[in-house]
Design an enzyme around this catalytic site. Sequence first.
Site, PDB file in Angstrom:
ATOM      1  CE  LYS A  21      -1.520  -0.784   3.625  1.00  0.00           C
ATOM      2  NZ  LYS A  21      -1.091  -2.425   4.507  1.00  0.00           N
ATOM      3  NE  ARG A  49       2.547  -4.462  11.447  1.00  0.00           N
ATOM      4  CZ  ARG A  49       3.759  -4.837  10.819  1.00  0.00           C
ATOM      5  NH1 ARG A  49       4.396  -5.012  11.511  1.00  0.00           N
ATOM      6  NH2 ARG A  49       3.673  -4.022   9.405  1.00  0.00           N
ATOM      7  NE  ARG A 106       7.624  -2.244   6.098  1.00  0.00           N
ATOM      8  CZ  ARG A 106       6.191  -2.093   6.524  1.00  0.00           C
ATOM      9  NH1 ARG A 106       5.843  -1.871   5.524  1.00  0.00           N
ATOM     10  NH2 ARG A 106       5.656  -2.104   7.473  1.00  0.00           N
ATOM     11  NE  ARG A 122      -4.241  -1.331   9.833  1.00  0.00           N
ATOM     12  CZ  ARG A 122      -3.118  -0.927   9.666  1.00  0.00           C
ATOM     13  NH1 ARG A 122      -2.466   0.973   8.891  1.00  0.00           N
ATOM     14  NH2 ARG A 122      -2.260  -1.396   9.765  1.00  0.00           N
ATOM     15  NE  ARG A 181       6.479   0.163  10.643  1.00  0.00           N
ATOM     16  CZ  ARG A 181       5.307  -0.233  10.042  1.00  0.00           C
ATOM     17  NH1 ARG A 181       5.407   0.514   8.135  1.00  0.00           N
ATOM     18  NH2 ARG A 181       4.345  -0.406  10.271  1.00  0.00           N
TER      19      ARG A 181
HETATM   20  P1  ADP Z   1       0.845  -1.566   7.707  1.00  0.00           P
HETATM   21  O1  ADP Z   1       0.750  -0.692   6.590  1.00  0.00           O
HETATM   22  O2  ADP Z   1       2.928  -2.426   7.424  1.00  0.00           O
HETATM   23  O3  ADP Z   1       0.395  -2.586   7.722  1.00  0.00           O
HETATM   24  P2  ADP Z   1       0.594   0.792   9.258  1.00  0.00           P
HETATM   25  O4  ADP Z   1       1.600   1.406   8.937  1.00  0.00           O
HETATM   26  O5  ADP Z   1      -0.200   0.951   8.639  1.00  0.00           O
HETATM   27  O6  ADP Z   1       1.093  -1.169   8.879  1.00  0.00           O
HETATM   28  O7  ADP Z   1       0.533  -0.085  10.821  1.00  0.00           O
HETATM   29  C1  ADP Z   1       1.618   0.644  11.294  1.00  0.00           C
HETATM   30  C2  ADP Z   1       0.639  -0.113  13.284  1.00  0.00           C
HETATM   31  O8  ADP Z   1      -0.148   1.344  13.440  1.00  0.00           O
HETATM   32  C3  ADP Z   1      -0.656  -0.592  13.029  1.00  0.00           C
HETATM   33  O9  ADP Z   1      -0.094  -2.471  13.647  1.00  0.00           O
HETATM   34  C4  ADP Z   1      -1.176  -0.100  13.922  1.00  0.00           C
HETATM   35  O10 ADP Z   1      -1.279  -0.701  15.637  1.00  0.00           O
HETATM   36  C5  ADP Z   1      -1.737   1.454  14.201  1.00  0.00           C
HETATM   37  N1  ADP Z   1      -1.934   1.557  12.941  1.00  0.00           N
HETATM   38  C6  ADP Z   1      -2.504   2.605  11.831  1.00  0.00           C
HETATM   39  N2  ADP Z   1      -3.386   2.887  11.523  1.00  0.00           N
HETATM   40  C7  ADP Z   1      -4.097   2.148  12.173  1.00  0.00           C
HETATM   41  C8  ADP Z   1      -5.545   1.916  12.066  1.00  0.00           C
HETATM   42  N3  ADP Z   1      -6.309   3.160  11.484  1.00  0.00           N
HETATM   43  N4  ADP Z   1      -6.781   1.827  12.947  1.00  0.00           N
HETATM   44  C9  ADP Z   1      -5.552   1.304  14.256  1.00  0.00           C
HETATM   45  N5  ADP Z   1      -4.309   1.007  14.385  1.00  0.00           N
HETATM   46  C10 ADP Z   1      -4.037   1.536  13.419  1.00  0.00           C
HETATM   47  P1  ADP Z   2       2.691  -1.826   3.369  1.00  0.00           P
HETATM   48  O1  ADP Z   2       2.367  -0.558   3.533  1.00  0.00           O
HETATM   49  O2  ADP Z   2       0.895  -2.377   2.646  1.00  0.00           O
HETATM   50  O3  ADP Z   2       2.439  -2.592   3.892  1.00  0.00           O
HETATM   51  P2  ADP Z   2       4.636  -1.857   1.632  1.00  0.00           P
HETATM   52  O4  ADP Z   2       4.187  -1.197   0.638  1.00  0.00           O
HETATM   53  O5  ADP Z   2       5.318  -1.055   3.374  1.00  0.00           O
HETATM   54  O6  ADP Z   2       3.815  -2.515   2.642  1.00  0.00           O
HETATM   55  O7  ADP Z   2       5.461  -3.004   1.241  1.00  0.00           O
HETATM   56  C1  ADP Z   2       5.802  -3.701   2.121  1.00  0.00           C
HETATM   57  C2  ADP Z   2       7.818  -4.466   1.650  1.00  0.00           C
HETATM   58  O8  ADP Z   2       7.589  -5.195   0.379  1.00  0.00           O
HETATM   59  C3  ADP Z   2       8.276  -3.339   1.268  1.00  0.00           C
HETATM   60  O9  ADP Z   2       9.860  -3.769   1.655  1.00  0.00           O
HETATM   61  C4  ADP Z   2       8.608  -2.988  -0.058  1.00  0.00           C
HETATM   62  O10 ADP Z   2       9.482  -2.347  -0.455  1.00  0.00           O
HETATM   63  C5  ADP Z   2       8.196  -4.402  -0.488  1.00  0.00           C
HETATM   64  N1  ADP Z   2       7.517  -4.097  -1.802  1.00  0.00           N
HETATM   65  C6  ADP Z   2       6.012  -3.937  -1.924  1.00  0.00           C
HETATM   66  N2  ADP Z   2       5.431  -3.690  -2.783  1.00  0.00           N
HETATM   67  C7  ADP Z   2       5.740  -5.185  -3.790  1.00  0.00           C
HETATM   68  C8  ADP Z   2       6.175  -6.361  -5.024  1.00  0.00           C
HETATM   69  N3  ADP Z   2       4.744  -5.861  -5.407  1.00  0.00           N
HETATM   70  N4  ADP Z   2       6.986  -7.162  -4.673  1.00  0.00           N
HETATM   71  C9  ADP Z   2       8.015  -7.386  -4.067  1.00  0.00           C
HETATM   72  N5  ADP Z   2       8.046  -6.419  -2.561  1.00  0.00           N
HETATM   73  C10 ADP Z   2       6.928  -5.491  -2.584  1.00  0.00           C
END
Ligand code: ADP
Ligand code: ADP
Length: 215
Positions: free
Chosen positions: A13, A170, A127, A88, A159
């Site tokens: 995303k 998660r 990542r 979420r 992270r």
């Molecule tokens: P990822 O993109 O890897 O799923 P995020 O950066 O979106 O992780 O979120 C990291 C953490 O921040 C989540 O595991 C949660 O604890 C918190 N978080 C982010 N967005 C929300 C949301 N909309 N509602 C509740 N918790 C959130």
């Molecule tokens: P999210 O925001 O949904 O948690 P990220 O965009 O941070 O996900 O991507 C998670 C990890 O996967 C990062 O290390 C990113 O570089 C990698 N990644 C993202 N898109 C792809 C893809 N299409 N193929 C392989 N790796 C990817």
Amino acid sequence: MNVVLFGPPGAGKGTQAKELSKHYGIPHISTGDILRANVSKGTDLGKKAAEYMNKGELVPDDVLIGIIKNRLAEPDCKAGFLLDGYPRTIPQADALSGILNDINMPLEVVLNITVPDEELVTRLSGRYSCKCGESYHIKFNPPKKAGICNVCGGELYQRDDDKEDVIRQRLVSYKKNTQPLIDYYEEKGILVNIDGTGGIDEVFGQIINVLDQYK
Ligand code: ADP
Ligand code: ADP
Ligand code: ZN
């Protein structure tokens, strides 16, 4: 265009949202980035949020709804926005719909990016993130210079919640709290599925094919 990027942690995303934001000239709003900025500044909100984030649990809805309400009121959202990581939960989605109705900017499309669990674990464990919001992958998307952000020159870090046990938690939380939103948006007729398993450019191509219809 008013868009939600939806999908499990690691689906891509944030990676896609960064590129889409440049491509369409609309802001990328990541609730995870907003929360992490508060954690690193040590605000009261950040202190409260960190307790949940470190365990891989969701931060309470009232906190998130407040954040998103303020953010969507900023002038840069007038031409549209890309939401990443929000909503979420069903209460967050209901609150969003209320906020957007009040400003007469209904949500147009929810892109559901799908990737199998084991691939998500591989993506998240490799990542590397930057404070500016960019993210990289040790194998799939390495930075030009090891450990350094291509965009801002900042130092990359892993992270705290990208450790395997927290990643698993998660994913559990995603299935329980967030996955039900797929039916919620499908019933509203605005859900579009995107196969997130291809390369980053391939997934980007699929997404703009969809979003160009909403320009
Ligand atoms: P990822 O993109 O890897 O799923 P995020 O950066 O979106 O992780 O979120 C990291 C953490 O921040 C989540 O595991 C949660 O604890 C918190 N978080 C982010 N967005 C929300 C949301 N909309 N509602 C509740 N918790 C959130
Ligand atoms: P999210 O925001 O949904 O948690 P990220 O965009 O941070 O996900 O991507 C998670 C990890 O996967 C990062 O290390 C990113 O570089 C990698 N990644 C993202 N898109 C792809 C893809 N299409 N193929 C392989 N790796 C990817
Ligand atoms: Zn950076």
